[in-house]
Design a protein around this motif. Structure first.
Motif, PDB file in Angstrom:
ATOM      1  N   HIS A 168      -5.267  -0.600  -6.323  1.00 26.84           N
ATOM      2  CA  HIS A 168      -4.121  -1.506  -6.452  1.00 26.84           C
ATOM      3  C   HIS A 168      -4.372  -2.544  -7.543  1.00 26.84           C
ATOM      4  O   HIS A 168      -3.529  -2.755  -8.419  1.00 26.84           O
ATOM      5  N   GLU A 169      -5.554  -3.172  -7.502  1.00 23.35           N
ATOM      6  CA  GLU A 169      -5.810  -4.249  -8.471  1.00 23.35           C
ATOM      7  C   GLU A 169      -5.920  -3.688  -9.893  1.00 23.35           C
ATOM      8  O   GLU A 169      -5.460  -4.317 -10.850  1.00 23.35           O
ATOM      9  N   ALA A 181       2.342  -1.927  -8.564  1.00 27.02           N
ATOM     10  CA  ALA A 181       0.950  -1.748  -8.122  1.00 27.02           C
ATOM     11  C   ALA A 181       0.925  -1.056  -6.764  1.00 27.02           C
ATOM     12  O   ALA A 181       0.090  -0.189  -6.499  1.00 27.02           O
ATOM     13  N   GLU A 232      -6.161  -9.423  -9.159  1.00 26.46           N
ATOM     14  CA  GLU A 232      -6.291  -8.851 -10.490  1.00 26.46           C
ATOM     15  C   GLU A 232      -6.321  -9.932 -11.563  1.00 26.46           C
ATOM     16  O   GLU A 232      -5.701 -10.989 -11.401  1.00 26.46           O
ATOM     17  N   HIS A 264      -2.663  -3.086 -11.602  1.00 29.30           N
ATOM     18  CA  HIS A 264      -2.047  -4.272 -12.214  1.00 29.30           C
ATOM     19  C   HIS A 264      -2.344  -4.368 -13.709  1.00 29.30           C
ATOM     20  O   HIS A 264      -1.702  -5.159 -14.415  1.00 29.30           O
ATOM     21  N   TYR A 273       6.426  -6.518  -2.641  1.00 27.96           N
ATOM     22  CA  TYR A 273       5.600  -5.311  -2.462  1.00 27.96           C
ATOM     23  C   TYR A 273       6.424  -4.136  -1.926  1.00 27.96           C
ATOM     24  O   TYR A 273       6.824  -3.251  -2.680  1.00 27.96           O
ATOM     25  N   GLU A 331       4.050  -6.415  -8.434  1.00 26.46           N
ATOM     26  CA  GLU A 331       3.509  -5.979  -7.138  1.00 26.46           C
ATOM     27  C   GLU A 331       4.155  -4.678  -6.658  1.00 26.46           C
ATOM     28  O   GLU A 331       3.495  -3.832  -6.050  1.00 26.46           O
TER      29      GLU A 331
HETATM   30 ZN   LIG Z   1      -0.997  -6.802  -6.254  1.00 26.68          ZN
END
Ligand SMILES: [Zn+2]
Length: 600
Positions: free
Chosen positions: A362-363, A388, A340, A366, A446, A385
């Motif tokens: 996901h990106e 996201a 991202e 961000h 994550y 993270e």
């Molecule tokens: Zn990420």
């Protein structure tokens, strides 16, 4: 709370109430950047004027200048193996002036961050003007930036910038070593990119001069895309090949503008195709955001990217996090990074369309964390993270159904962590991201962090969790929140002290492991004792199957662990005989699932 954070609270820049202190400050810059990309030599050269404001109460005797792409220099520290094609000579500063006075700067031995002593200190509440000229080569091996093919380049972290000076740590001198990500001030950018004809430039910010760089048909399609629900092919492969896209000057200069944003980057290509449409991101004001994609025509997944991104922006704006998409534009570019950037995404192509859509989700997620919220990804990667990953899971439920989203989340985000008993998996999430590596970095940032956010959502319920999350986002967006600001803001927003929960999830070596200890029958009562061996305050279901076939299902939220984090006793009043009891944490996968079941 570390000592430096306590000092920040004492000084009134931070508070224990979840809101910025009355003395909160952050520094900022106005960047006017002119960059030229030479496809023949693969050299990026630039000149910039930076007006940097010191809003701190401190006198700055030097400036920390950051140039992340020096990580390509052979002598730079890195936390992973690279190939020969990764190496470059790095940054060459050819002129450097402060308030009009030339400094004799030799950048030959600079790393990714270097100090420049000021001849006149920068006083509190005053500003300084820098004028810098530089060049650097694009790396042959692309990662987060570099050469994608001989006429396609992803150009990120391309200008020397002033590192962050903040209230809890002073100058950010942490080197960039590829592993951890970034921490940047919110700046205003005027970015000009000069490239030869037939090269299209996609960049952070609004393109200010489409009519100067694009042929009329293409410029019209681009403008039409800003208000279109349907995907418009702004430039086809045939048009790119036949010189029908850009204005046919030898060189074109593309101008982009963006405000209060942490970084700008851009990509150029002579052979990519270009799609665009827009998404309604704020129904109240009818605000739309432009959604664009640039890719190699052979990439099947990218033909769907604009449609998918429209859904991402609409979902994120209205559901989770339920905050109107904070930028005017989002461009997805085909590279190899799965990374991202503000208003940009650089994703690899894949044949698995569901996976491709998930990665883009996901990106784009961000955009909120870290780009809207300004978190410090270098020290506290879980602050971006983890979110996201959480939003990727929530939007995935809508896109592919809950069963698929659960299964993907378990496989990619939880399984490897929970089945591996290594010490590094169970380091506290609060560990500074620069102090953990490998599995410790990955899962803290994550999976474990995301599980903590989802556990809190389960405990508070969707509406109160959203209220708390919006309190945090509302108070801290555009600033630099740290974990304690998040903890305090969520408590304030939820109207309850959640410290026990955050301590359980962020400051321990806990993991996920429940166990049915005993199931005992006494008269008309069953007593089921559940032990929390791993310690994390997780939600779970208790499924009781009776001999007559009836099934009882209890859902317990993490709140059950507030009083006793080690064990829970369930009393079931029944005259019936229980056949089996099973604990199911769902995505909160158990280290030893075999002891989660009792058979009578
Ligand atoms: Zn990420």
């Amino acid at each position: 709370m570390p000592r430096n954070i306590k000092i920040a609270v004492e000084k009134g820049t931070r508070t224990l109430d979840g809101i910025p202190g009355k003395n909160y400050w952050q520094n900022e810059g106005k960047y006017n950047i002119n960059v030229t990309v030479s496809p023949d030599t693969k050299i990026v050269s630039g000149m910039e004027k930076i007006v940097y404001s010191n809003n701190s109460p401190d006198t700055l005797k030097f400036l920390a200048i950051r140039f992340v792409n020096n990580v390509h220099k052979p002598e730079s520290p890195r936390n992973g193996q690279v190939s020969d094609d990764f190496f470059t000579t790095g940054l060459d500063i050819t002129s450097f002036a402060v308030n009009g006075e030339t400094y004799n700067i030799n950048s030959k031995n600079w790393g990714t961050v270097a100090g420049v002593r000021l001849k006149d200190p920068l006083l509190p509440h005053s500003s300084v003007e820098l004028n810098i000229a530089w060049n650097y080569p694009l790396s042959k091996q692309d990662g987060r930036e570099g050469q994608i093919d001989s006429t396609t380049f992803y150009v990120a972290y391309s200008y020397p910038r002033i590192s962050v000076y903040d209230d809890y740590n002073g100058w950010d001198f942490l080197p960039h070593t590829l592993g951890q990500e970034f921490y940047n001030d919110f700046n205003d950018y005027q970015l000009s990119v000069k490239v030869p004809k037939d090269y299209v430039v996609w960049g952070t910010g609004n393109l200010e001069n489409p009519d100067e760089v694009l042929q009329p048909t293409i410029a019209k399609r681009l403008k039409d895309s800003y208000v279109s629900n349907d995907v418009i092919h702004i430039a086809t492969l045939d048009e790119m090949k036949n010189h029908k896209v850009t204005v046919q000057n030898d060189w074109n200069t593309w101008r982009f503008n963006s405000q209060h944003i942490t970084d700008v980057c851009f990509a150029v290509s002579k052979n990519y195709v270009w799609d665009g449409a827009s998404a309604l991101v704020d129904a109240a004001t009818n605000r739309r955001a432009s959604v664009q994609a640039a890719y190699n025509d052979t990439a099947k997944d990218f033909h769907h990217y604009v449609k998918w991104a429209q859904h991402s922006l609409e979902y994120f704006s209205t559901k989770w996090p339920g905050v109107s998409f904070p930028f005017p534009k989002m461009t997805s570019f085909q590279g190899h990074a799965d990374m991202e950037y503000p208003m940009m995404v650089n994703d690899a192509t894949t044949k698995d369309l569901k996976f491709a859509e998930m990665v883009q989700d996901h990106e784009i997620a961000h955009s909120y964390f870290p780009f809207y919220m300004g978190t410090n990804e270098k020290r506290y990667a879980f602050m971006d993270e983890g979110w996201a990953t959480t939003f990727e899971y929530l939007i995935g439920q809508e896109e592919f159904g809950k069963a698929h989203a659960d299964s993907v989340y378990k496989m990619f985000r939880v399984k490897r962590y929970i089945t591996d008993p290594s010490t590094e998996e169970d380091q506290p999430i609060i560990s500074m991201s620069t102090q953990v590596s490998g599995a410790g970095y990955g899962n803290n940032s994550y999976g474990k962090a995301s599980l903590s956010y989802l556990a809190l959502k389960d405990m508070l319920g969707d509406s109160l969790f959203k209220k708390a999350l919006h309190f945090y986002m509302d108070k801290w967006h555009g600033k630099h929140p740290i974990p304690w600001d998040y903890f305090n803001a969520m408590s304030a927003g939820a109207g309850q002290n959640l410290n026990w929960f955050f301590k359980n999830w962020f400051f321990t070596n806990n993991y996920i492991d429940l166990k049915i200890d005993t199931v005992k029958r006494e008269n008309d009562f069953y007593t089921i004792t559940v032990k929390n061996v791993g310690g994390f305050a997780i939600p779970f279901d208790v499924k009781i199957v009776y001999v007559d076939g009836q099934v009882g299902l209890l859902h317990e939220s993490p709140a059950i662990w507030q009083k006793n984090e080690k064990q829970q006793v369930f009393k079931i009043s029944t005259t019936k005989i229980i056949k089996s009891v099973e604990l199911d944490g769902g995505i909160f996968m158990d280290y030893t699932p075999e002891d989660n079941r009792w058979q009578g």
